[in-house]
Scaffold this motif. Structure first.
Motif: not given
Length: 228
Positions: A149-150, A180-181, A186-189
């Motif tokens: 995934l990352a 961006m993914l 990570a839950g960032q707006p």
């Protein structure tokens, strides 16, 4: 509201995306822009109804290279929209964009006059491949798949990352899309992502919309659930 219309030259053809879902139009436009990075990017026009599509094509047919037409619109259903469009403009370059994988429907669309029948699902790889084959996008970035995934990228593969979903689907992302993914996961707006990436919130929204479309989901929560 239609997007601003870019300067048109022989090397800068335009696409008309016809779909009644704003997320699909926005995501597909963003995906096309990301895949054309570093090359001449085709400008895109958008329509949410068949009537809008016919009006736009009537006004811009000399500069439109391709129409991506959804088969289910508020004022047309199934092949009726394709038939109406081609009755009015027999030479219109139309590629059907559909979520229906029925082989009979595909055959009928091609017999009616569609130049291609492209699936509207997952990462839209067939759409990008078709656009590239038509000369509407530049060559793909050269890089090998990276499982997981990352995981960190090597210098040789900074241009792209291959992401694998929980159900085994593999999706190729550009370096910017992968960033961006990671931030979305990570839950960032959007506001915080914009500050970190030194981009406008609108640009971040476009990137996130493209990610949702590529993974075939409609929300951040669905995206996170599909990947974790």
């Amino acid at each position: 509201m239609l997007p601003s219309e870019p300067l048109v030259t022989p090397d800068h053809p335009r696409l008309l995306i016809v779909d009644d879902h704003e997320l699909v139009r926005l995501g597909l436009s963003s995906l096309i822009a990301s895949q054309a990075a570093g090359h001449s990017q085709p400008g895109t026009l958008e329509a949410s109804t068949l009537a809008e599509a016919i009006d736009l094509y009537a006004r811009h047919q000399d500069t439109l290279a391709l129409i991506l037409l959804d088969l289910h619109l508020p004022d047309a259903h199934g092949l009726s929209g394709l038939r109406q469009l081609l009755t009015r403009f027999p030479e219109a370059p139309v590629a059907v964009l559909s979520g229906d994988a029925d082989p009979a429907l595909k055959r009928q669309a091609l017999e009616t006059g569609a130049r291609a029948y492209l699936p509207k699902s997952g990462q839209l790889a067939d759409v990008i491949t078709y656009l590239r084959a038509q000369g509407l996008l530049g060559l793909p970035a050269a890089s090998g798949p990276i499982p997981g995934l990352a995981e960190p990228e090597s210098r040789a593969s900074e241009a792209a990352r291959m992401v694998q979903t929980r159900d085994g689907e593999r999706v190729r992302l550009t370096h910017r899309q992968a960033e961006m993914l990671d931030w979305v996961l990570a839950g960032q707006p959007n506001r915080e992502i914009a500050e970190r990436a030194h981009l406008s919130e609108g640009t971040v929204k476009n990137h996130v919309s493209a990610l949702l479309l590529m993974f075939g989901v409609r929300s951040r929560a669905q995206l996170i659930s599909k990947l974790r």
